[in-house]
Design a protein around this motif. Structure first.
Motif, PDB file in Angstrom:
ATOM      1  N   UNK A   1      63.270  71.496  87.586  1.00 14.70           N
ATOM      2  CA  UNK A   1      63.729  72.807  87.132  1.00 14.70           C
ATOM      3  C   UNK A   1      62.507  73.710  87.168  1.00 14.70           C
ATOM      4  N   UNK A   2      62.401  74.536  88.205  1.00 11.34           N
ATOM      5  CA  UNK A   2      61.184  75.314  88.417  1.00 11.34           C
ATOM      6  C   UNK A   2      60.985  76.379  87.346  1.00 11.34           C
ATOM      7  N   UNK A   3      62.064  76.840  86.727  1.00  8.84           N
ATOM      8  CA  UNK A   3      61.939  77.850  85.681  1.00  8.84           C
ATOM      9  C   UNK A   3      61.394  77.251  84.389  1.00  8.84           C
ATOM     10  N   UNK A   4      61.748  76.017  84.106  1.00 11.98           N
ATOM     11  CA  UNK A   4      61.340  75.375  82.854  1.00 11.98           C
ATOM     12  C   UNK A   4      60.123  74.467  83.022  1.00 11.98           C
TER      13      UNK A   4
ATOM     14  N   UNK B   1      73.813  59.614  90.654  1.00 17.95           N
ATOM     15  CA  UNK B   1      74.055  61.049  90.539  1.00 17.95           C
ATOM     16  C   UNK B   1      73.221  61.655  89.398  1.00 17.95           C
ATOM     17  N   UNK B   2      72.231  62.452  89.767  1.00 15.91           N
ATOM     18  CA  UNK B   2      71.360  63.112  88.793  1.00 15.91           C
ATOM     19  C   UNK B   2      71.883  64.528  88.556  1.00 15.91           C
ATOM     20  N   UNK B   3      71.968  64.905  87.298  1.00 18.48           N
ATOM     21  CA  UNK B   3      72.579  66.185  86.929  1.00 18.48           C
ATOM     22  C   UNK B   3      71.800  67.379  87.482  1.00 18.48           C
ATOM     23  N   UNK B   4      72.541  68.375  87.959  1.00 17.81           N
ATOM     24  CA  UNK B   4      71.999  69.669  88.374  1.00 17.81           C
ATOM     25  C   UNK B   4      72.924  70.751  87.828  1.00 17.81           C
ATOM     26  N   UNK B   5      72.508  71.496  86.792  1.00 17.78           N
ATOM     27  CA  UNK B   5      71.219  71.401  86.103  1.00 17.78           C
ATOM     28  C   UNK B   5      71.203  70.257  85.105  1.00 17.78           C
ATOM     29  N   UNK B   6      70.004  69.759  84.802  1.00 16.29           N
ATOM     30  CA  UNK B   6      69.887  68.690  83.809  1.00 16.29           C
ATOM     31  C   UNK B   6      69.409  69.189  82.455  1.00 16.29           C
ATOM     32  N   UNK B   7      68.833  70.394  82.415  1.00 16.98           N
ATOM     33  CA  UNK B   7      68.285  70.933  81.164  1.00 16.98           C
ATOM     34  C   UNK B   7      69.242  71.954  80.554  1.00 16.98           C
TER      35      UNK B   7
ATOM     36  N   UNK C   1      69.609  76.726  85.419  1.00 16.29           N
ATOM     37  CA  UNK C   1      70.383  77.355  86.479  1.00 16.29           C
ATOM     38  C   UNK C   1      70.199  76.572  87.777  1.00 16.29           C
ATOM     39  N   UNK C   2      71.307  76.277  88.436  1.00 14.65           N
ATOM     40  CA  UNK C   2      71.279  75.476  89.658  1.00 14.65           C
ATOM     41  C   UNK C   2      70.312  76.044  90.686  1.00 14.65           C
ATOM     42  N   UNK C   3      70.246  77.360  90.790  1.00 18.98           N
ATOM     43  CA  UNK C   3      69.396  77.995  91.798  1.00 18.98           C
ATOM     44  C   UNK C   3      67.916  77.714  91.579  1.00 18.98           C
ATOM     45  N   UNK C   4      67.538  77.332  90.361  1.00 22.22           N
ATOM     46  CA  UNK C   4      66.130  77.065  90.051  1.00 22.22           C
ATOM     47  C   UNK C   4      65.703  75.641  90.395  1.00 22.22           C
ATOM     48  N   UNK C   5      66.623  74.805  90.838  1.00 21.68           N
ATOM     49  CA  UNK C   5      66.323  73.388  91.028  1.00 21.68           C
ATOM     50  C   UNK C   5      65.856  73.087  92.447  1.00 21.68           C
ATOM     51  N   UNK C   6      64.837  72.227  92.525  1.00 21.21           N
ATOM     52  CA  UNK C   6      64.311  71.793  93.812  1.00 21.21           C
ATOM     53  C   UNK C   6      64.173  70.271  93.804  1.00 21.21           C
TER      54      UNK C   6
ATOM     55  N   UNK D   1      67.437  66.967  77.888  1.00 26.91           N
ATOM     56  CA  UNK D   1      67.757  66.727  79.299  1.00 26.91           C
ATOM     57  C   UNK D   1      68.733  65.561  79.429  1.00 26.91           C
ATOM     58  N   UNK D   2      69.856  65.814  80.102  1.00 22.96           N
ATOM     59  CA  UNK D   2      70.830  64.783  80.466  1.00 22.96           C
ATOM     60  C   UNK D   2      70.551  64.407  81.917  1.00 22.96           C
ATOM     61  N   UNK D   3      69.981  63.232  82.118  1.00 23.40           N
ATOM     62  CA  UNK D   3      69.518  62.858  83.444  1.00 23.40           C
ATOM     63  C   UNK D   3      70.670  62.494  84.375  1.00 23.40           C
ATOM     64  N   UNK D   4      71.631  61.743  83.873  1.00 24.06           N
ATOM     65  CA  UNK D   4      72.690  61.194  84.720  1.00 24.06           C
ATOM     66  C   UNK D   4      74.033  61.883  84.491  1.00 24.06           C
ATOM     67  N   UNK D   5      74.835  61.925  85.547  1.00 25.27           N
ATOM     68  CA  UNK D   5      76.185  62.479  85.465  1.00 25.27           C
ATOM     69  C   UNK D   5      77.040  61.525  84.641  1.00 25.27           C
ATOM     70  N   UNK D   6      77.443  61.957  83.461  1.00 23.88           N
ATOM     71  CA  UNK D   6      78.130  61.115  82.487  1.00 23.88           C
ATOM     72  C   UNK D   6      79.601  61.471  82.432  1.00 23.88           C
ATOM     73  N   UNK D   7      80.497  60.481  82.480  1.00 20.90           N
ATOM     74  CA  UNK D   7      81.930  60.808  82.400  1.00 20.90           C
ATOM     75  C   UNK D   7      82.323  61.291  81.010  1.00 20.90           C
TER      76      UNK D   7
END
Length: 334
Positions: free
Chosen positions: A261-264, A179-185, A189-194, A42-48
């Motif tokens: 990530x509701x799927x994972x 900025x927290x990554x979406x998706x992070x895993x 899939x973005x649609x699975x995130x809440x 899992x990459x938690x943060x938006x990394x340049x």
């Protein structure tokens, strides 16, 4: 382990403690630009990326853990406190507002590193005075900002301390533009995130994105923040100003964001202490791979509101300190 590395051409500190690793760039606001949970990837943060380093230096607020001092916007770039007028540059001409502060881009110095049996810790310091003119010219107080990053088995614990070194009472308002990554895993899939957030009321904002001082219950699109969560990316633009109200998590009060990530069945939790009384929730138009739950110690434009203290405005006397803490971690137990 703590070591000095080259991060895309910039000196940085790489520190690890199982199961996490992090990278902090002292020269750009002591920004933790990377936080990874190694077992899950899992990459938690938006990394340049290497190609984004120019953008990172110009807009550090959309990468890592940028410190905002003061947070969000100041109307017309000015306010008055104890008879003193503070004048900041206008950074959003269309709104005639100042925003995000300058400290997010200032060079910090690594002042201490500690490798313990149960943690590693890196401390970075910035001193503002007449010789560090970027801040002092707009905010004429000598102060020290100290950021302490502790990595242990439970994640990243960040403590930020402001010490007033001037001879006058100093306003202190801070936040993070996280900025927290979406998706992070990997494979997510973005649609699975809440996203859930400890928000209880919505603040009405003017066309200049400044509070009107009217509060409302959460609208239907916002109310799921307190229950099943909202889909934070891949849809409509979000820029909501919210008042903190604790959630209940595992039987205890919880102030912060929970991105799942509701799927994972994996969640990134961003817990903040009680100094953070407000949130801005922003997704940069809705079609970027991150969402920013932004904790703020005072409301947007608090110094100019009708009762600044009621909106979180604080000040510290000469020699006094202000301290605030946050905690980022990964869990599969929610």
């Amino acid at each position: 382990m703590i070591e000095r590395i080259d991060f895309n051409g910039v000196p940085a500190v790489h520190f690890t403690f199982q199961p996490y690793e992090a990278i902090m760039v002292p020269s750009v606001g002591a920004n933790v630009v990377k936080l990874k949970h190694l077992p899950t990837g899992i990459e938690i943060l938006h990394t340049p990326t290497a190609e984004e380093m120019g953008n990172f230096k110009e807009r550090p607020q959309i990468y890592g853990l940028p410190l905002l001092f003061p947070p969000n916007r100041i109307a017309d770039g000015t306010y008055t406190f104890e008879g003193r007028k503070y004048q900041y540059p206008i950074t959003i001409p269309a709104q005639n507002n100042y925003h995000h502060g300058i400290i997010k881009s200032e060079p910090f110095v690594v002042s201490r590193t500690t490798e313990g049996k149960e943690y590693v810790e890196v401390e970075a310091v910035y001193y503002s005075n007449a010789f560090t003119n970027n801040i002092f010219r707009d905010f004429p107080h000598e102060f020290c900002c100290r950021m302490i990053f502790r990595l242990d088995a439970d994640g990243l614990h960040q403590t930020t301390v402001f010490e007033n070194l001037s001879d006058k009472t100093m306003p202190v308002g801070m936040g993070f533009h996280t900025p927290i990554c979406v998706p992070f895993a990997p494979g997510g899939k973005t649609a699975d995130y809440r996203l859930r957030l400890s928000a209880g009321k919505r603040m009405e904002m003017s066309e200049r994105i400044l509070p009107t001082e009217k509060l409302f219950d959460l609208a239907p699109a916002e109310a799921p923040l307190r229950s099943e969560g909202i889909t934070p990316c891949g849809g409509e633009a979000i820029e909501w100003a919210l008042v903190n109200e604790p959630l209940t998590l595992q039987g205890r009060p919880y102030n912060g964001a929970i991105l799942t990530d509701t799927a994972k069945g994996l969640s990134v939790c961003y817990e903040v202490d009680q100094n953070f009384k407000y949130w801005t929730l922003w997704n940069n138009g809705g079609n970027v791979p991150y969402v920013c739950p932004e904790p703020q110690s005072w409301a947007t434009n608090a110094p100019n509101l009708s009762d600044p203290k009621a909106y979180g405005f604080q000040a510290i006397a000469p020699g006094e300190t202000f301290r605030a803490s946050t905690h980022l971690f990964v869990t599969d137990k929610l």
